[in-house]
Design a protein around this motif. Sequence first.
Motif, PDB file in Angstrom:
ATOM      1  N   VAL A 100      60.557  25.047  -5.545  1.00 61.37           N
ATOM      2  CA  VAL A 100      61.952  24.643  -5.670  1.00 61.37           C
ATOM      3  C   VAL A 100      62.750  25.582  -4.769  1.00 61.37           C
ATOM      4  N   PHE A 101      63.745  25.025  -4.085  1.00 58.59           N
ATOM      5  CA  PHE A 101      64.599  25.811  -3.194  1.00 58.59           C
ATOM      6  C   PHE A 101      65.946  26.042  -3.868  1.00 58.59           C
ATOM      7  N   ILE A 102      66.346  27.291  -3.897  1.00 53.49           N
ATOM      8  CA  ILE A 102      67.577  27.706  -4.557  1.00 53.49           C
ATOM      9  C   ILE A 102      68.477  28.282  -3.475  1.00 53.49           C
ATOM     10  N   GLY A 103      69.701  27.771  -3.388  1.00 52.37           N
ATOM     11  CA  GLY A 103      70.550  28.285  -2.325  1.00 52.37           C
ATOM     12  C   GLY A 103      71.993  27.875  -2.449  1.00 52.37           C
ATOM     13  N   SER A 104      72.664  27.994  -1.322  1.00 53.76           N
ATOM     14  CA  SER A 104      74.083  27.686  -1.263  1.00 53.76           C
ATOM     15  C   SER A 104      74.304  26.181  -1.363  1.00 53.76           C
ATOM     16  N   ILE A 107      72.660  23.047   0.781  1.00 55.76           N
ATOM     17  CA  ILE A 107      71.458  23.479   1.488  1.00 55.76           C
ATOM     18  C   ILE A 107      70.359  22.420   1.389  1.00 55.76           C
ATOM     19  N   GLU A 108      70.389  21.638   0.311  1.00 52.12           N
ATOM     20  CA  GLU A 108      69.364  20.597   0.146  1.00 52.12           C
ATOM     21  C   GLU A 108      69.438  19.551   1.260  1.00 52.12           C
ATOM     22  N   GLU A 109      70.626  19.328   1.805  1.00 53.62           N
ATOM     23  CA  GLU A 109      70.765  18.376   2.906  1.00 53.62           C
ATOM     24  C   GLU A 109      70.059  18.889   4.160  1.00 53.62           C
ATOM     25  N   LEU A 110      70.248  20.158   4.464  1.00 57.60           N
ATOM     26  CA  LEU A 110      69.573  20.761   5.616  1.00 57.60           C
ATOM     27  C   LEU A 110      68.056  20.734   5.410  1.00 57.60           C
ATOM     28  N   LEU A 111      67.610  21.078   4.207  1.00 58.34           N
ATOM     29  CA  LEU A 111      66.180  21.086   3.915  1.00 58.34           C
ATOM     30  C   LEU A 111      65.581  19.692   4.010  1.00 58.34           C
ATOM     31  N   SER A 112      66.262  18.722   3.455  1.00 60.03           N
ATOM     32  CA  SER A 112      65.775  17.346   3.502  1.00 60.03           C
ATOM     33  C   SER A 112      65.665  16.861   4.943  1.00 60.03           C
ATOM     34  N   ASP A 113      66.662  17.162   5.733  1.00 62.60           N
ATOM     35  CA  ASP A 113      66.649  16.778   7.146  1.00 62.60           C
ATOM     36  C   ASP A 113      65.492  17.450   7.887  1.00 62.60           C
ATOM     37  N   ALA A 114      65.317  18.752   7.655  1.00 61.67           N
ATOM     38  CA  ALA A 114      64.225  19.486   8.304  1.00 61.67           C
ATOM     39  C   ALA A 114      62.869  18.946   7.867  1.00 61.67           C
ATOM     40  N   PHE A 115      62.751  18.599   6.592  1.00 59.05           N
ATOM     41  CA  PHE A 115      61.486  18.066   6.091  1.00 59.05           C
ATOM     42  C   PHE A 115      61.172  16.719   6.736  1.00 59.05           C
ATOM     43  N   GLN A 116      62.180  15.866   6.847  1.00 60.05           N
ATOM     44  CA  GLN A 116      61.973  14.544   7.446  1.00 60.05           C
ATOM     45  C   GLN A 116      61.506  14.654   8.895  1.00 60.05           C
ATOM     46  N   LYS A 117      62.004  15.658   9.619  1.00 57.57           N
ATOM     47  CA  LYS A 117      61.673  15.834  11.032  1.00 57.57           C
ATOM     48  C   LYS A 117      60.333  16.535  11.250  1.00 57.57           C
ATOM     49  N   SER A 131      70.700  17.544  -6.226  1.00 58.64           N
ATOM     50  CA  SER A 131      71.113  18.581  -5.271  1.00 58.64           C
ATOM     51  C   SER A 131      70.159  19.769  -5.184  1.00 58.64           C
ATOM     52  N   ILE A 132      68.917  19.584  -5.616  1.00 59.11           N
ATOM     53  CA  ILE A 132      67.886  20.615  -5.501  1.00 59.11           C
ATOM     54  C   ILE A 132      66.734  20.013  -4.699  1.00 59.11           C
ATOM     55  N   PHE A 133      66.257  20.766  -3.687  1.00 57.38           N
ATOM     56  CA  PHE A 133      65.135  20.294  -2.887  1.00 57.38           C
ATOM     57  C   PHE A 133      63.827  20.835  -3.457  1.00 57.38           C
ATOM     58  N   TYR A 134      62.873  19.932  -3.653  1.00 56.03           N
ATOM     59  CA  TYR A 134      61.546  20.260  -4.165  1.00 56.03           C
ATOM     60  C   TYR A 134      60.527  19.980  -3.069  1.00 56.03           C
ATOM     61  N   TRP A 135      59.475  20.798  -3.054  1.00 59.41           N
ATOM     62  CA  TRP A 135      58.447  20.662  -2.028  1.00 59.41           C
ATOM     63  C   TRP A 135      57.085  20.838  -2.667  1.00 59.41           C
ATOM     64  N   GLN A 136      56.160  19.946  -2.340  1.00 57.91           N
ATOM     65  CA  GLN A 136      54.778  20.064  -2.798  1.00 57.91           C
ATOM     66  C   GLN A 136      53.877  20.135  -1.577  1.00 57.91           C
ATOM     67  N   ILE A 137      52.974  21.105  -1.597  1.00 57.76           N
ATOM     68  CA  ILE A 137      52.066  21.321  -0.461  1.00 57.76           C
ATOM     69  C   ILE A 137      50.689  21.704  -0.996  1.00 57.76           C
ATOM     70  N   GLN A 138      49.675  21.266  -0.288  1.00 58.15           N
ATOM     71  CA  GLN A 138      48.320  21.580  -0.698  1.00 58.15           C
ATOM     72  C   GLN A 138      48.086  23.082  -0.610  1.00 58.15           C
ATOM     73  N   LYS A 139      47.391  23.647  -1.600  1.00 56.31           N
ATOM     74  CA  LYS A 139      47.081  25.075  -1.596  1.00 56.31           C
ATOM     75  C   LYS A 139      46.350  25.428  -0.312  1.00 56.31           C
ATOM     76  N   GLY A 140      46.697  26.562   0.248  1.00 56.64           N
ATOM     77  CA  GLY A 140      46.078  27.008   1.491  1.00 56.64           C
ATOM     78  C   GLY A 140      46.819  26.549   2.739  1.00 56.64           C
TER      79      GLY A 140
END
Length: 176
Positions: A100-104, A107-117, A131-140
């Motif tokens: 989970v990303f915690i910020g100003s 910030i979720e808009e910037l993160l979402s845009d960066a993730f899409q790209k 308004s909270i960005f969540y991210w799931q990634i494979q371990k490693g």
Amino acid sequence: MKNYCAFLRGVNVNGTNMKMAEVCQVFTDAGMQNVTSVLASGNVIFSSGKDATQLKEVLEKAMSQHFGYEAFLFIREEKDVLAMLQNDPFPVAEHCHNYVFIGSQKIEELLSDAFQKAIKADNEKGKTVNSIFYWQIQKGQTLGSEFSKILGKKSLKDQLTSRNINTLEKIIKKFS
């Protein structure tokens, strides 16, 4: 009095080393009550009658002065931390990390845009919920992901931090 969690950015990484007992003492000296830490990654639970904006200013100044570095932290009320945990859109998977990303604000808009790209790794997912960005990634694959490089951008150091969802679970248990 409200219960809060302060999420400090950059604690015990890249040469910024601090003992959590000392961090808790800085919070106490700054007027916070019921201060305790969760893990050594910069999560401090405390109580205060002030609002989050006031607390951010007071605590960043106190931390910066005491430790001699430019402190960045993000303050969330207990109910908001619980909501972050409950709203995680990704089911727990043994082979993945959920963050989970915690910020100003916004910030979720910037993160979402960066993730899409970004070029995605296998099983990599990102989603904004309330308004909270969540991210799931494979371990490693966390540090090798193209999207993960956003965390290291110096231009964003005062705007966000991230926590593994398991850390949020530990924080919630400490509130109880």
